[in-house]
Design an enzyme around this catalytic site. Structure first.
Site, PDB file in Angstrom:
ATOM      1  N   THR A  92       0.999  -1.252   0.115  1.00 22.06           N
ATOM      2  CA  THR A  92       0.114   0.336  -0.018  1.00 22.06           C
ATOM      3  C   THR A  92       0.508   1.403  -0.386  1.00 22.06           C
ATOM      4  O   THR A  92       1.971   1.137  -0.058  1.00 22.06           O
ATOM      5  CB  THR A  92      -0.719  -0.008   1.060  1.00 22.06           C
ATOM      6  OG1 THR A  92      -0.174   0.140   2.345  1.00 22.06           O
ATOM      7  CG2 THR A  92      -1.434  -1.393   1.326  1.00 22.06           C
ATOM      8  N   CYS A  93      -0.195   2.572  -0.094  1.00 24.43           N
ATOM      9  CA  CYS A  93       1.247   3.731   0.342  1.00 24.43           C
ATOM     10  C   CYS A  93       1.422   4.281   1.513  1.00 24.43           C
ATOM     11  O   CYS A  93       1.801   5.040   1.603  1.00 24.43           O
ATOM     12  CB  CYS A  93       0.035   4.497  -1.118  1.00 24.43           C
ATOM     13  SG  CYS A  93      -1.426   4.883  -0.610  1.00 24.43           S
TER      14      CYS A  93
END
Ligand SMILES: *Cc1c(COP(=O)(O)O)cnc(C)c1O
Length: 391
Positions: free
Chosen positions: A327-328
């Site tokens: 994920t970011c």
């Protein structure tokens, strides 16, 4: 740490990401614990692995269940376990939850305050209660301080109130902290319980059980720096046997002993098949992004790293890299100060096996963070895999 041939075979056969549980290993860990601590009843903490096949396996091997909500109670009952081997171990519960548990047949409730005892008396009349006392959590990876438990003098008041409200003041409980690494914590726990039992006897309250909670360690983790954690399991079990003896002598009347292990029974018997997203370089640091991280199965990466195997790059030259999830979110990474050696030639899509991930992986998966679906799981037993996809 060795993983079983069953788990290895299932990891090798997987072509897509998934969590795999070795049911044979899980059943054996329950039986081994009962052999090590004869006469102690094991109630598995459902939240560590709320997977039907795992609960069925543990029930067959003789475990009851520690539950934290009507939802977990229903799941535990589906194994066919009688309600008397299931308790409501959460001190946080609404009137409606207490009433629902009572209707489901649950008669043992954890508590740690007078307000909660009064609610139990109103919505589960005549039930049995056990009062949770605080511990420091020192020596554990997750100390669990603050939210649960009261002091010994408060526990005396809480259990005396229970008796006055028509409940049975049945026991005491505690939790030494999760992945507890020190024997001292168990000694301190037994000391506190001896003290509490003595004070309760003076008030004319005789308990029928003590619940020593969870906290027993898994063996296969790496610490935040990537070094193996070596929990002194044999010394912990010896300390427990000693403490249980002291508690029984202090009680003077028959005293049942319950343990509520979570991670100890399942962590080392689960593994994740994930894949490489990319090995890349930014500034002076190499980063390895994997398809599984904090939000789709490895929430506990705040305190741990995991052993990784790259089955298509065995024996290959390695480079140090910081490992991170897909994920970011910047929390979705292991400690950047402690890179791990990974094969230099990793390509996007290569499989990776993440070991000792059987505990708190299914229960901590988030749904849809950045559009990543929770990992499905597969439970295997010897050579007869049962394929199950979670919703
Ligand atoms: C979470 C929990 C457990 C299990 O803890 P582990 O550290 O996984 O063994 C046991 N009892 C209670 C009340 C819990 O909340």
């Amino acid at each position: 740490m060795q993983i079983s041939g069953t788990l290895r075979g299932a990891l090798g056969a997987a072509t897509e990401d998934r969590i795999i549980f070795d049911l044979g290993g899980i059943g054996e860990s329950q039986r081994r614990l009962t052999r090590e601590l004869p006469g102690v009843a094991v109630r598995f903490a459902v939240k560590a692995c709320p997977v039907d096949e795992v609960l069925d396996t543990l029930a067959v091997a003789g475990a009851g269940f520690d539950t934290a909500s009507p939802g977990e109670i229903r799941q535990a009952l589906r194994t066919g376990t009688p309600p008397r081997l299931i308790h409501y171990g959460n001190v946080v519960k609404s009137d409606a939850d207490i009433a629902a548990a009572y209707r489901l047949g649950i008669r043992d409730f954890a508590t740690d305050s007078v307000a909660d005892v009064r609610a139990i008396a109103a919505h589960a009349p005549g039930a049995r209660v056990f009062c949770r006392i605080v511990t420091t959590g020192a020596g554990a990876l997750w100390g669990l301080q603050g939210k649960n438990g009261c002091s010994v003098p408060e526990a005396v008041t809480v259990l005396a109130t229970a008796r006055a409200c028509g409940l049975t003041p049945a026991g005491l409980s505690l939790h030494v902290g999760s992945q507890q690494m020190s024997t001292t914590a168990w000694r301190a726990a037994a000391d506190d319980l001896v003290h509490a039992i003595t004070r309760l006897r003076r008030r004319g309250i005789r308990l029928d059980h003590v619940n020593l909670g969870g906290g027993l360690p898994a063996l296969g983790y790496l610490d935040r720096r990537g070094l193996p954690l070596h929990p002194p399991l044999d010394a912990i079990l010896a300390e427990l046997r000693d403490g249980i003896g002291r508690l029984r002598r202090t009680a003077g009347t028959p005293l049942d002993v319950i343990l509520e292990p979570g991670r100890h029974l399942v962590a080392d018997h689960g593994a994740i098949r994930a894949h490489v997203v990319r090995l890349t370089t930014r500034g002076r640091a190499r980063w390895l992004y994997l398809s599984c991280g904090k939000f789709n199965g490895l929430y506990e990466m705040d305190q741990l790293q995991y052993r990784l195997e790259f089955p298509t790059h065995r024996g290959a030259p390695t480079v140090p890299a910081v490992i991170a999830g897909p994920t970011c979110d910047s929390d979705d990474a292991y400690d950047a100060g402690h890179p791990m050696p990974v094969p230099a030639g990793l390509r996007s899509g290569d499989p990776v096996w993440i070991l000792a991930t059987g505990a708190y992986s299914v229960s901590y998966r988030s749904v849809g963070f950045n559009g990543f679906a929770p990992l499905p799981y597969r439970a295997v037993h010897d050579r007869q895999p049962v394929d199950v996809a979670l919703r």
